[in-house]
Design an enzyme around this catalytic site. Sequence first.
Site, PDB file in Angstrom:
ATOM      1  N   ASP A 187      -5.651 -32.609   5.109  1.00 54.15           N
ATOM      2  CA  ASP A 187      -6.827 -32.185   4.336  1.00 54.15           C
ATOM      3  C   ASP A 187      -7.139 -33.106   3.158  1.00 54.15           C
ATOM      4  OD1 ASP A 187      -7.054 -29.876   5.944  1.00 54.15           O
ATOM      5  OD2 ASP A 187      -5.542 -28.876   4.718  1.00 54.15           O
ATOM      6  N   HIS A 199     -11.892 -31.862  10.009  1.00 56.00           N
ATOM      7  CA  HIS A 199     -12.431 -32.960   9.207  1.00 56.00           C
ATOM      8  C   HIS A 199     -13.861 -32.632   8.805  1.00 56.00           C
ATOM      9  CE1 HIS A 199      -9.330 -35.964  11.018  1.00 56.00           C
ATOM     10  NE2 HIS A 199      -8.801 -35.068  10.226  1.00 56.00           N
TER      11      HIS A 199
HETATM   12  P1  IMP Z   1       0.091 -26.956  13.987  1.00 52.72           P
HETATM   13  O1  IMP Z   1      -0.338 -28.388  13.906  1.00 52.72           O
HETATM   14  O2  IMP Z   1      -1.052 -26.001  14.240  1.00 52.72           O
HETATM   15  O3  IMP Z   1       1.252 -26.737  14.916  1.00 52.72           O
HETATM   16  O4  IMP Z   1       0.635 -26.540  12.529  1.00 52.72           O
HETATM   17  C1  IMP Z   1       1.775 -27.179  11.957  1.00 52.72           C
HETATM   18  C2  IMP Z   1       1.611 -27.312  10.464  1.00 52.72           C
HETATM   19  O5  IMP Z   1       0.565 -28.222  10.157  1.00 52.72           O
HETATM   20  C3  IMP Z   1       1.236 -26.015   9.743  1.00 52.72           C
HETATM   21  O6  IMP Z   1       1.815 -26.051   8.459  1.00 52.72           O
HETATM   22  C4  IMP Z   1      -0.271 -26.081   9.635  1.00 52.72           C
HETATM   23  O7  IMP Z   1      -0.784 -25.303   8.577  1.00 52.72           O
HETATM   24  C5  IMP Z   1      -0.437 -27.554   9.366  1.00 52.72           C
HETATM   25  N1  IMP Z   1      -1.739 -28.037   9.814  1.00 52.72           N
HETATM   26  C6  IMP Z   1      -2.139 -28.233  11.081  1.00 52.72           C
HETATM   27  N2  IMP Z   1      -3.385 -28.756  11.104  1.00 52.72           N
HETATM   28  C7  IMP Z   1      -3.785 -28.875   9.823  1.00 52.72           C
HETATM   29  C8  IMP Z   1      -4.952 -29.416   9.166  1.00 52.72           C
HETATM   30  O8  IMP Z   1      -5.922 -29.882   9.774  1.00 52.72           O
HETATM   31  N3  IMP Z   1      -4.922 -29.383   7.815  1.00 52.72           N
HETATM   32  C9  IMP Z   1      -3.885 -28.921   7.104  1.00 52.72           C
HETATM   33  N4  IMP Z   1      -2.776 -28.444   7.644  1.00 52.72           N
HETATM   34  C10 IMP Z   1      -2.722 -28.418   8.991  1.00 52.72           C
END
Ligand code: IMP
Length: 432
Positions: free
Chosen positions: A13, A41
């Site tokens: 982010d 994004h």
């Molecule tokens: P996953 O990628 O959905 O398996 O999540 C794994 C970790 O990455 C978690 O802590 C999510 O909150 C974080 N996360 C996944 N995608 C994003 C994003 O686009 N922005 C911020 N955190 C993310």
Amino acid sequence: MPFKAVVGAQWGDEGKGKIIDYLAAQAALVIRYQGGANAGHTVVNEFGEFKLHLVPSGICFPGVDCLIGPGVVVEPGALLEEVAALEQAGIRTDRLWLAERAHLVMPWHVLLDRLEEEARGGRRIGTTGRGIGPAYAAKAARRGLQVADLADRDWLARRVADALAEVNPVLRGAYGHPGLDAADVVEQYWGFGRALGDRVIDSLPLVRRALTRDLPALLEGQLGVLRDLDWGTYPFVTSSSPLAGGAAAGAGVPPWAIQTVVGVCKAYTTAVGEGPFPTEDTGPLADELRRRGREFGATTGRPRRCGWFDGVAARYAVEVGGVTRLALTKLDVLDEFPVVKVCTGYRIGGQTVGTVPPLRLLQGAEPVFEELPGWQVPTTGARRWEDLPSRAQALVRRIAALAGAPVSLVSVGAERSATFSLPPAGQGRRPG
Ligand code: IMP
């Protein structure tokens, strides 16, 4: 070869979409190289405001080829919805391509993501629930489905049947779920394959063309170094590699072609999901940063955790992420603070350390802060380095010095015109 990777230098982010949208004006090709529809994004330009989840952030430039690379995991229904929304807003998507080697997020991956998180209870990771972890797990376990599998109905049916023969007993036995019907899944995914049509390509010729013709190309990462599978705050990480090293594999680009790595970071820090976050604030400062920075997840809408800039995490991200220059975003969010802090070290077990250790030690890390005077004037109108108040310039210089990379771009607002480049002189050490 003018390949430029854009990586997140914090916990995700950071504003990568905005920076890619800014840099894409000079690009011929943009490749998303990892992650899936967990990305959010945000891009604000003359077409409006978009939350891109899978589509590369160069899509708003009609002449740019945008490739969803082989390292991405693709939820085809989500992709088709995103394409429809872009088309509706008047953005052409006829140069959006999908690598045939990319893996598919299947309905059981989304289901397992949610069931596994529920089962973790207090140990949950805080995933986005988009099936990312299970899709990459299936890929590594060699039972994943690739986009190429959508081309032949019988082949697809066999791949789905094989996968469900392993998955349904787990759904039933471990979670009391009735399991998924193979015919339903085949019907749905066969339809997705038809709708994706000739967007599905062998991505190598696109990359080869860019390399042989010396075309400028951007490699777009998702999330940030601190959520990298190898180098992040494991196990509170995603299941792929947001590093520039991950860009080479995930985009199918030789490492030597990546000459510039832009590390994007905010002038403060945020994170979504669980896990250590040494500079996190849980009081009024966090509320203030969240309010001014509109810090709510683009994919999940969850309020983001907020805190001051973490120079230790940034230096670590620069080192392992291969960052050669920084893009500093959201400087304007700090405009009203009388004092601004940056973290220069972690106190762990009575010692001050300058790196990010594994979870066992990191979970007890206390930030050591340095205070800088705030500038307390608006910077949102700044369009050049000289327009920034000297105290804001001092913070940018301090961030560059702490991170160990020069800041080459600054942004002070969401729209494209609020990003500007900086003179190269003396803001920090340029590695190599
Ligand atoms: P996953 O990628 O959905 O398996 O999540 C794994 C970790 O990455 C978690 O802590 C999510 O909150 C974080 N996360 C996944 N995608 C994003 C994003 O686009 N922005 C911020 N955190 C993310």
